[in-house]
Scaffold this motif. Sequence first.
Motif, PDB file in Angstrom:
ATOM      1  N   ARG A  29       0.818  -1.212   0.000  1.00  0.00           N
ATOM      2  CA  ARG A  29       0.000   0.000   0.000  1.00  0.00           C
ATOM      3  C   ARG A  29       0.859   1.272   0.000  1.00  0.00           C
ATOM      4  N   ILE A  30       1.679   1.395  -1.025  1.00  0.00           N
ATOM      5  CA  ILE A  30       2.502   2.596  -1.154  1.00  0.00           C
ATOM      6  C   ILE A  30       1.912   3.587  -2.152  1.00  0.00           C
ATOM      7  N   GLY A  31       0.778   3.235  -2.750  1.00  0.00           N
ATOM      8  CA  GLY A  31       0.109   4.143  -3.676  1.00  0.00           C
ATOM      9  C   GLY A  31       0.656   4.109  -5.082  1.00  0.00           C
ATOM     10  N   GLU A  32       1.210   2.971  -5.502  1.00  0.00           N
ATOM     11  CA  GLU A  32       1.788   2.852  -6.843  1.00  0.00           C
ATOM     12  C   GLU A  32       1.189   1.658  -7.569  1.00  0.00           C
ATOM     13  N   ASN A  33       0.330   1.948  -8.532  1.00  0.00           N
ATOM     14  CA  ASN A  33      -0.270   0.931  -9.390  1.00  0.00           C
ATOM     15  C   ASN A  33       0.270   1.104 -10.808  1.00  0.00           C
ATOM     16  N   TYR A  34       0.298   0.030 -11.576  1.00  0.00           N
ATOM     17  CA  TYR A  34       0.970   0.055 -12.872  1.00  0.00           C
ATOM     18  C   TYR A  34       0.126  -0.559 -13.970  1.00  0.00           C
ATOM     19  N   THR A  35       0.227   0.049 -15.154  1.00  0.00           N
ATOM     20  CA  THR A  35      -0.222  -0.581 -16.386  1.00  0.00           C
ATOM     21  C   THR A  35       1.004  -1.178 -17.078  1.00  0.00           C
ATOM     22  N   GLU A  36       0.750  -1.987 -18.073  1.00  0.00           N
ATOM     23  CA  GLU A  36       1.852  -2.544 -18.858  1.00  0.00           C
ATOM     24  C   GLU A  36       2.647  -1.432 -19.538  1.00  0.00           C
ATOM     25  N   GLU A  37       1.966  -0.375 -19.962  1.00  0.00           N
ATOM     26  CA  GLU A  37       2.667   0.749 -20.599  1.00  0.00           C
ATOM     27  C   GLU A  37       3.598   1.450 -19.616  1.00  0.00           C
ATOM     28  N   ASP A  38       3.192   1.535 -18.347  1.00  0.00           N
ATOM     29  CA  ASP A  38       4.044   2.151 -17.328  1.00  0.00           C
ATOM     30  C   ASP A  38       5.339   1.366 -17.141  1.00  0.00           C
ATOM     31  N   GLU A 241      -7.616   1.901  -9.863  1.00  0.00           N
ATOM     32  CA  GLU A 241      -7.639   1.134  -8.621  1.00  0.00           C
ATOM     33  C   GLU A 241      -8.377   1.861  -7.509  1.00  0.00           C
ATOM     34  N   THR A 242      -8.204   3.175  -7.411  1.00  0.00           N
ATOM     35  CA  THR A 242      -8.717   3.923  -6.263  1.00  0.00           C
ATOM     36  C   THR A 242      -9.922   4.799  -6.569  1.00  0.00           C
ATOM     37  N   GLY A 243     -10.145   5.109  -7.847  1.00  0.00           N
ATOM     38  CA  GLY A 243     -11.188   6.048  -8.213  1.00  0.00           C
ATOM     39  C   GLY A 243     -10.795   7.502  -8.018  1.00  0.00           C
ATOM     40  N   ILE A 244      -9.546   7.742  -7.602  1.00  0.00           N
ATOM     41  CA  ILE A 244      -9.071   9.097  -7.328  1.00  0.00           C
ATOM     42  C   ILE A 244      -8.150   9.556  -8.454  1.00  0.00           C
ATOM     43  N   ARG A 245      -8.463  10.703  -9.035  1.00  0.00           N
ATOM     44  CA  ARG A 245      -7.571  11.322 -10.022  1.00  0.00           C
ATOM     45  C   ARG A 245      -6.578  12.207  -9.271  1.00  0.00           C
ATOM     46  N   ASP A 246      -5.344  11.746  -9.226  1.00  0.00           N
ATOM     47  CA  ASP A 246      -4.307  12.435  -8.463  1.00  0.00           C
ATOM     48  C   ASP A 246      -3.362  13.164  -9.410  1.00  0.00           C
ATOM     49  N   ALA A 247      -3.266  14.481  -9.273  1.00  0.00           N
ATOM     50  CA  ALA A 247      -2.315  15.283 -10.052  1.00  0.00           C
ATOM     51  C   ALA A 247      -1.015  15.347  -9.262  1.00  0.00           C
ATOM     52  N   HIS A 248      -0.016  14.600  -9.716  1.00  0.00           N
ATOM     53  CA  HIS A 248       1.247  14.534  -8.971  1.00  0.00           C
ATOM     54  C   HIS A 248       2.214  15.575  -9.510  1.00  0.00           C
ATOM     55  N   PHE A 249       2.618  16.510  -8.665  1.00  0.00           N
ATOM     56  CA  PHE A 249       3.567  17.547  -9.046  1.00  0.00           C
ATOM     57  C   PHE A 249       4.977  16.951  -8.990  1.00  0.00           C
ATOM     58  N   MET A 250       5.409  16.437 -10.126  1.00  0.00           N
ATOM     59  CA  MET A 250       6.661  15.684 -10.191  1.00  0.00           C
ATOM     60  C   MET A 250       7.885  16.591 -10.116  1.00  0.00           C
ATOM     61  N   VAL A 251       7.813  17.741 -10.741  1.00  0.00           N
ATOM     62  CA  VAL A 251       8.928  18.693 -10.755  1.00  0.00           C
ATOM     63  C   VAL A 251       8.395  20.064 -10.364  1.00  0.00           C
ATOM     64  N   VAL A 252       8.971  20.649  -9.332  1.00  0.00           N
ATOM     65  CA  VAL A 252       8.667  22.027  -8.947  1.00  0.00           C
ATOM     66  C   VAL A 252       9.994  22.693  -8.595  1.00  0.00           C
ATOM     67  N   GLY A 253      10.344  23.750  -9.309  1.00  0.00           N
ATOM     68  CA  GLY A 253      11.626  24.378  -9.030  1.00  0.00           C
ATOM     69  C   GLY A 253      11.711  25.796  -9.543  1.00  0.00           C
TER      70      GLY A 253
END
Length: 317
Positions: A29-38, A241-253
């Motif tokens: 439960r670390i919040g990381e789900n994957y597709t084959e493309e990922d 998996e979760t039903g939640i659309r999460d916008a992950h801010f990968m780079v902020v600088g």
Amino acid sequence: MLQLTWRPLDVGDAKASADLLNAIEAVDRIGENYTEEDTLQELVDPYADLERASLAAFDGDVMVGYMKVRHRPTADVVHRVFLDGGVHPAYRGRGVGGALVDAGVAAAKVVHALHHPTLDLVVDVHKAEHIAGVADLVRSRGFAPVRYYQRLEHPLGDAIPATPVPDGLRVEAWTEEHDEDFRFVRNEAFQDYWGAAPMPADLWRNKITNQTFQPRLSFLARDGAPVGVLVTLWWEADTAETGIRDAHFMVVGTVRDHRKRGIASALIGHALRAAADHGYHRASVSVDSADASGAAAIFEKAGFTPTTRHVRWALPV
């Protein structure tokens, strides 16, 4: 006795890799789900030498464990290679993880000798703090914790206020024409970040502007020249998996000479409002707890709260 087949990873392992990582997620439960493309995107990483620096364990056709080492395209004084891996929960406690870590350290020496042989070598492992058995395993191989990274989250909705843009600054969304400006600011902004290295164009395409990239939620701040950046990614498998659309801010600088002007705060506020407007339920980010620029405080001021913590383990070799 456990009978497994061991061989290097290859690009044909994307489906098996996704299945393994999703089985791991179901327990850890670390919040990381994957597709084959990922997982395919990770397998074609230009700085992951699968032939020399990867290993997977199979029980029949099922992948039950893997490791993969990624070397740095450039390094100065210290070459930090990244060792990633995991073991299916049903196969833990049977020596698979130890064998993979040992193979990973050996593989790190191989790619280090090929790419940066005159520099010092450090092997890094990055894992969620709560995963059972990880700390004992890596400590037994000589790794020590050197850094902590905090995941922060922000619920989205109609109450997200607009954030004023500092005088003289213009915020614009990503376009292909200005993609190099985004990469330039990222590299300039992260020069003094611990463990960071410049991203060449091929790595930028692999890790940033891939299928998870959200151009409508990625912004550049200009003060004449580009001075700040925020890049957002979204993983389809997480939402499925979760039903939640999460916008992950990968780079902020923000480039060093333009810090303390509210540029990062303006970009964060702009991206939060845009994410809410585009139907995302949550924003998230990972920050270095020891970051001297005060990133954690900036995000907390914007309304983010801490969730999972990760540990960066390091082994000088």
